[in-house]
Design a protein around this motif. Structure first.
Motif, PDB file in Angstrom:
ATOM      1  N   MET A  68      -2.879  -1.890   7.639  1.00 41.90           N
ATOM      2  CA  MET A  68      -1.617  -1.279   7.204  1.00 41.90           C
ATOM      3  C   MET A  68      -1.872   0.194   6.915  1.00 41.90           C
ATOM      4  SD  MET A  68       0.932  -2.245   4.005  1.00 41.90           S
ATOM      5  CE  MET A  68       1.910  -3.556   4.713  1.00 41.90           C
ATOM      6  N   THR A  69      -1.048   1.063   7.493  1.00 39.56           N
ATOM      7  CA  THR A  69      -1.192   2.494   7.220  1.00 39.56           C
ATOM      8  C   THR A  69      -0.598   2.813   5.852  1.00 39.56           C
ATOM      9  OG1 THR A  69       0.957   3.006   8.160  1.00 39.56           O
ATOM     10  CG2 THR A  69      -0.907   2.988   9.691  1.00 39.56           C
ATOM     11  N   PHE A  70      -1.010   3.945   5.293  1.00 39.72           N
ATOM     12  CA  PHE A  70      -0.437   4.357   4.013  1.00 39.72           C
ATOM     13  C   PHE A  70       1.067   4.610   4.137  1.00 39.72           C
ATOM     14  CE2 PHE A  70      -4.871   5.882   2.768  1.00 39.72           C
ATOM     15  CZ  PHE A  70      -5.088   4.792   1.946  1.00 39.72           C
ATOM     16  N   GLN A  71       1.469   5.144   5.293  1.00 38.06           N
ATOM     17  CA  GLN A  71       2.910   5.395   5.458  1.00 38.06           C
ATOM     18  C   GLN A  71       3.683   4.074   5.480  1.00 38.06           C
ATOM     19  OE1 GLN A  71       3.670   8.068   8.736  1.00 38.06           O
ATOM     20  NE2 GLN A  71       2.643   9.786   7.728  1.00 38.06           N
ATOM     21  N   ASP A  72       3.182   3.077   6.199  1.00 37.53           N
ATOM     22  CA  ASP A  72       3.825   1.764   6.166  1.00 37.53           C
ATOM     23  C   ASP A  72       3.800   1.203   4.736  1.00 37.53           C
ATOM     24  OD1 ASP A  72       4.490   1.721   8.807  1.00 37.53           O
ATOM     25  OD2 ASP A  72       3.176   0.058   9.370  1.00 37.53           O
ATOM     26  N   GLY A  73       2.656   1.376   4.067  1.00 43.77           N
ATOM     27  CA  GLY A  73       2.528   0.852   2.700  1.00 43.77           C
ATOM     28  C   GLY A  73       3.550   1.468   1.766  1.00 43.77           C
ATOM     29  N   ALA A  74       3.755   2.787   1.911  1.00 40.61           N
ATOM     30  CA  ALA A  74       4.699   3.472   1.026  1.00 40.61           C
ATOM     31  C   ALA A  74       6.143   3.047   1.291  1.00 40.61           C
ATOM     32  CB  ALA A  74       4.553   4.986   1.198  1.00 40.61           C
ATOM     33  N   ALA A  75       6.390   2.516   2.478  1.00 39.15           N
ATOM     34  CA  ALA A  75       7.765   2.132   2.851  1.00 39.15           C
ATOM     35  C   ALA A  75       7.986   0.625   2.762  1.00 39.15           C
ATOM     36  CB  ALA A  75       8.034   2.606   4.289  1.00 39.15           C
ATOM     37  N   PHE A  76       7.048  -0.097   2.180  1.00 40.95           N
ATOM     38  CA  PHE A  76       7.043  -1.553   2.306  1.00 40.95           C
ATOM     39  C   PHE A  76       7.704  -2.308   1.147  1.00 40.95           C
ATOM     40  CE2 PHE A  76       5.076  -5.761   2.425  1.00 40.95           C
ATOM     41  CZ  PHE A  76       5.145  -6.063   3.768  1.00 40.95           C
ATOM     42  N   PHE A  77       7.224  -2.050  -0.039  1.00 43.43           N
ATOM     43  CA  PHE A  77       7.480  -2.954  -1.164  1.00 43.43           C
ATOM     44  C   PHE A  77       8.963  -3.177  -1.469  1.00 43.43           C
ATOM     45  CE2 PHE A  77       8.148  -4.038  -5.549  1.00 43.43           C
ATOM     46  CZ  PHE A  77       7.210  -5.015  -5.801  1.00 43.43           C
ATOM     47  N   MET A  78       9.666  -2.125  -1.817  1.00 45.17           N
ATOM     48  CA  MET A  78      11.053  -2.281  -2.281  1.00 45.17           C
ATOM     49  C   MET A  78      11.923  -2.943  -1.219  1.00 45.17           C
ATOM     50  SD  MET A  78      11.633  -1.322  -5.393  1.00 45.17           S
ATOM     51  CE  MET A  78      10.700  -0.499  -6.687  1.00 45.17           C
ATOM     52  N   ASN A  79      11.796  -2.478   0.004  1.00 45.93           N
ATOM     53  CA  ASN A  79      12.648  -3.018   1.072  1.00 45.93           C
ATOM     54  C   ASN A  79      12.370  -4.489   1.348  1.00 45.93           C
ATOM     55  OD1 ASN A  79      13.823  -0.572   1.461  1.00 45.93           O
ATOM     56  ND2 ASN A  79      12.650  -0.034   3.280  1.00 45.93           N
ATOM     57  N   TYR A  80      11.108  -4.817   1.508  1.00 42.95           N
ATOM     58  CA  TYR A  80      10.794  -6.171   1.964  1.00 42.95           C
ATOM     59  C   TYR A  80      10.856  -7.198   0.844  1.00 42.95           C
ATOM     60  CZ  TYR A  80       9.865  -4.553   6.632  1.00 42.95           C
ATOM     61  OH  TYR A  80      10.021  -4.028   7.889  1.00 42.95           O
ATOM     62  N   VAL A  81      10.437  -6.825  -0.343  1.00 41.88           N
ATOM     63  CA  VAL A  81      10.551  -7.795  -1.448  1.00 41.88           C
ATOM     64  C   VAL A  81      12.027  -8.073  -1.721  1.00 41.88           C
ATOM     65  CG1 VAL A  81      10.080  -8.248  -3.879  1.00 41.88           C
ATOM     66  CG2 VAL A  81       8.315  -7.216  -2.448  1.00 41.88           C
ATOM     67  N   THR A  82      12.830  -7.023  -1.750  1.00 41.32           N
ATOM     68  CA  THR A  82      14.269  -7.219  -1.936  1.00 41.32           C
ATOM     69  C   THR A  82      14.836  -8.116  -0.836  1.00 41.32           C
ATOM     70  OG1 THR A  82      14.506  -5.068  -3.009  1.00 41.32           O
ATOM     71  CG2 THR A  82      16.501  -6.023  -2.072  1.00 41.32           C
ATOM     72  N   ALA A  83      14.532  -7.789   0.406  1.00 39.88           N
ATOM     73  CA  ALA A  83      15.082  -8.554   1.530  1.00 39.88           C
ATOM     74  C   ALA A  83      14.633 -10.008   1.480  1.00 39.88           C
ATOM     75  CB  ALA A  83      14.666  -7.901   2.855  1.00 39.88           C
ATOM     76  N   TYR A  84      13.370 -10.236   1.122  1.00 39.43           N
ATOM     77  CA  TYR A  84      12.846 -11.604   1.091  1.00 39.43           C
ATOM     78  C   TYR A  84      13.546 -12.433   0.013  1.00 39.43           C
ATOM     79  CZ  TYR A  84       9.544 -15.424   1.566  1.00 39.43           C
ATOM     80  OH  TYR A  84       9.000 -16.656   1.799  1.00 39.43           O
ATOM     81  N   VAL A  85      13.707 -11.849  -1.165  1.00 43.16           N
ATOM     82  CA  VAL A  85      14.393 -12.597  -2.236  1.00 43.16           C
ATOM     83  C   VAL A  85      15.829 -12.895  -1.818  1.00 43.16           C
ATOM     84  CG1 VAL A  85      15.257 -12.460  -4.610  1.00 43.16           C
ATOM     85  CG2 VAL A  85      12.936 -11.698  -4.091  1.00 43.16           C
ATOM     86  N   LEU A  86      16.500 -11.909  -1.253  1.00 42.49           N
ATOM     87  CA  LEU A  86      17.899 -12.111  -0.846  1.00 42.49           C
ATOM     88  C   LEU A  86      18.029 -13.245   0.165  1.00 42.49           C
ATOM     89  CD1 LEU A  86      19.091  -8.412  -0.366  1.00 42.49           C
ATOM     90  CD2 LEU A  86      19.580  -9.921  -2.299  1.00 42.49           C
ATOM     91  N   LEU A  87      17.178 -13.238   1.179  1.00 41.34           N
ATOM     92  CA  LEU A  87      17.328 -14.223   2.258  1.00 41.34           C
ATOM     93  C   LEU A  87      16.794 -15.597   1.892  1.00 41.34           C
ATOM     94  CD1 LEU A  87      16.412 -12.340   5.545  1.00 41.34           C
ATOM     95  CD2 LEU A  87      18.664 -13.077   4.781  1.00 41.34           C
ATOM     96  N   PHE A  88      15.658 -15.626   1.199  1.00 36.07           N
ATOM     97  CA  PHE A  88      14.968 -16.916   1.071  1.00 36.07           C
ATOM     98  C   PHE A  88      14.977 -17.480  -0.346  1.00 36.07           C
ATOM     99  CE2 PHE A  88      12.853 -14.772   4.724  1.00 36.07           C
ATOM    100  CZ  PHE A  88      13.471 -15.543   5.697  1.00 36.07           C
ATOM    101  N   GLU A  89      14.876 -16.640  -1.354  1.00 30.95           N
ATOM    102  CA  GLU A  89      14.864 -17.168  -2.717  1.00 30.95           C
ATOM    103  C   GLU A  89      16.286 -17.434  -3.200  1.00 30.95           C
ATOM    104  OE1 GLU A  89      12.192 -18.030  -4.588  1.00 30.95           O
ATOM    105  OE2 GLU A  89      10.979 -17.611  -2.828  1.00 30.95           O
TER     106      GLU A  89
END
Lengths: 339, 339
Positions: A68-89
């Motif tokens: 994982m690049t640092f740029q991908d890492g910096a763009a990862f957490f908020m978007n994907y954790v939010t999206a995952y909780v919305l869709l699956f949790e």
């Protein structure tokens, strides 16, 4: 929204903005066991991420997967954790179901479209500004400008409505979203700190349109077999302290990243000096995906002000909330962070 | 509730009560393909199940698994389908989580307790009348009389609250239930036709206490990370016509029955002649589990009025809603049905 002051209880100015970043661990507190100097990590902060060095309690730090690049890492957490909780949790998305995603060109919207593809035969309806449609057209099944009566358009395709409505717009869209739910459908109103990278105008309307949203009796939900919910990631993490829950999700998301099933969509990367240009791009709603600030790159402006990259010492806190005074300083310089 | 007239739009009297039954198929309509004469089935009706023979559209008929008795069959559908949707389709119950079940001694309450045991390490809190506590004490982890301040008692054990609240009481319990939710907790208000077999007093309060229930803004759910829902099985089946969805759940539940993981708790079985005694037992809240009417058994009363078990011809409708005039008559006599 933070930049515009359109949030409850904004911090006193001057302050450093930014909620997430990625980089290398420079120092760790004594009680920290799961991290070591040199680890490549994502860190989540309650402000102050737009800096060369960031001090953050260890429970908000996640070791990045190899590759994982640092740029991908910096763009990862908020978007994907939010999206995952919305869709699956909350959304409990199942094969063959349908989802409506607002602001499909934003950071969470992009993550939602990718995560929907991990479930078989899911139909994705979305709204986005017309100028983003060309860039988005392959990422979802049916795309509408937010100005059209999207609920009527969706009913033409799916007369029963949709299974999951994910609403970052609020206001009148809340009532529309709840009314378009199928039986046993789930409506979720959400926000996250990364709203500043997305559809600013829409989120601004959030604050203004409180009075537009109908209050709902649970008895009405009983009569109609409907589910409504709200989700706010920063509240969950920083006030409700569900670190362990979030860490499990991050692990699942890292696995999906490593398997090539999800990939942050980065609109553009900017030097710290160019933050004004980056903000303007977001304000103009020109971005599709995340805008990243990277202190290691050169300014695009002719008159570059060279950044002082001197390390700043900072403290880390153990997951057990141990006495901070025992913690050694740490720093993580020259690493990207998102707006 | 139906007997007491405590429902919206009750049918005109006289009418035959009853929403579910089990028995043998006596005749089938021409367009019916998946059933044959002699099949042992559960049938779900919109009233009229308390009869020796019942005519029912084929989409509401489910072939019982081998080894299921008619009494179990008659006590199965409403309780377990409701419980399954509450826990898994809406409640999204996961290992290690906690559930609050009201009226734990009722039919749905018993089914909920059994289904909770199919998930690892789930803590079940329940409320029930004190006289039922002895019979229930091994079926859940913490049991309270409904008269005590159960939310305060639960907070002593689980300061953060519970993950899933399943509320068949409504009124003030709705507000209590929502307030006791953990972050990302799910509150579900539910009812099903089998309320007549359960905690009648509680369900009666449902109708009276509408005004007690606070309306909720989705924005409040966003601020608190909460999920609220309603579930009404008969609405889903007869008005919203989600037959296929329900049929899939019934298949899953039959597998759990065959594996010995769930088993209807039958309080007592009564002859049709004794329906008054059966109703009185329910009204006195003396039953733990389901009360079943069985036309094949003898009355316990000294002056038995012998039932006329002459077959009644009746029509079946194909799943495709084909022209009913093409359907042959059918009948299913001498089989149990629940109150």
């Amino acid at each position: 929204m933070v930049r515009q002051g359109a949030i409850d209880n904004p911090p006193k100015v001057p302050f450093v903005m930014g909620f997430e970043c990625a980089g290398e661990v420079e120092a760790i507190g004594e009680a920290v066991e799961d991290l070591k100097i040199g680890d490549r990590v994502i860190a989540v902060t309650d402000y102050r991420a737009w800096a060369e060095s960031v001090c953050v309690p260890a429970q908000f730090v996640y070791k990045m997967p190899a590759g994982m690049t640092f740029q991908d890492g910096a763009a990862f957490f908020m978007n994907y954790v939010t999206a995952y909780v919305l869709l699956f949790e909350i959304g409990n998305l199942r094969p063959g179901q349908s989802v409506l995603v607002h602001s499909a060109g934003g950071g969470v919207g992009t993550a939602l479209c990718q995560l929907c593809k991990t479930v078989e035969n899911v139909t994705v309806f979305g709204t986005a500004s017309t100028q983003k449609h060309e860039a988005l057209k392959d990422k979802l099944d049916h795309l509408y400008d937010h100005g059209v009566d999207y609920s009527q358009e969706i009913r033409k395709i799916s007369p029963d409505g949709v299974d999951v409505v994910l609403d970052c717009l609020c206001g009148e869209d809340t009532n529309k979203g709840i009314s378009i739910l199928k039986p046993l459908g789930r409506y979720v109103l959400f926000g996250s700190s990364n709203v500043v990278t997305g559809e600013t105008k829409s989120f601004f309307s959030f604050a203004k349109s409180w009075w537009h949203v109908d209050k709902i009796s649970p008895i009405k939900l009983y009569d109609e077999n409907k589910i409504i919910a709200g989700f706010h990631l920063r509240e969950l993490l920083f006030k409700q302290r569900r670190h362990d829950f979030v860490r499990r999700l991050v692990g699942t998301l890292f696995d999906l990243y490593t398997a090539g099933k999800i990939r942050p969509q980065i609109d553009s990367v900017w030097a710290f000096d160019d933050v004004i240009l980056a903000m303007q791009r977001m304000h103009d709603r020109a971005n599709v995906g995340k805008i990243v600030l990277d202190p290691s790159i050169e300014s695009k402006q002719q008159e570059t002000i060279h950044l002082n990259l001197t390390l700043v010492t900072l403290q880390c806190q153990a997951p057990s909330d141990a006495d901070q005074s025992t913690n050694a300083p740490t720093a993580a310089p020259k690493t990207p962070r998102t707006t």
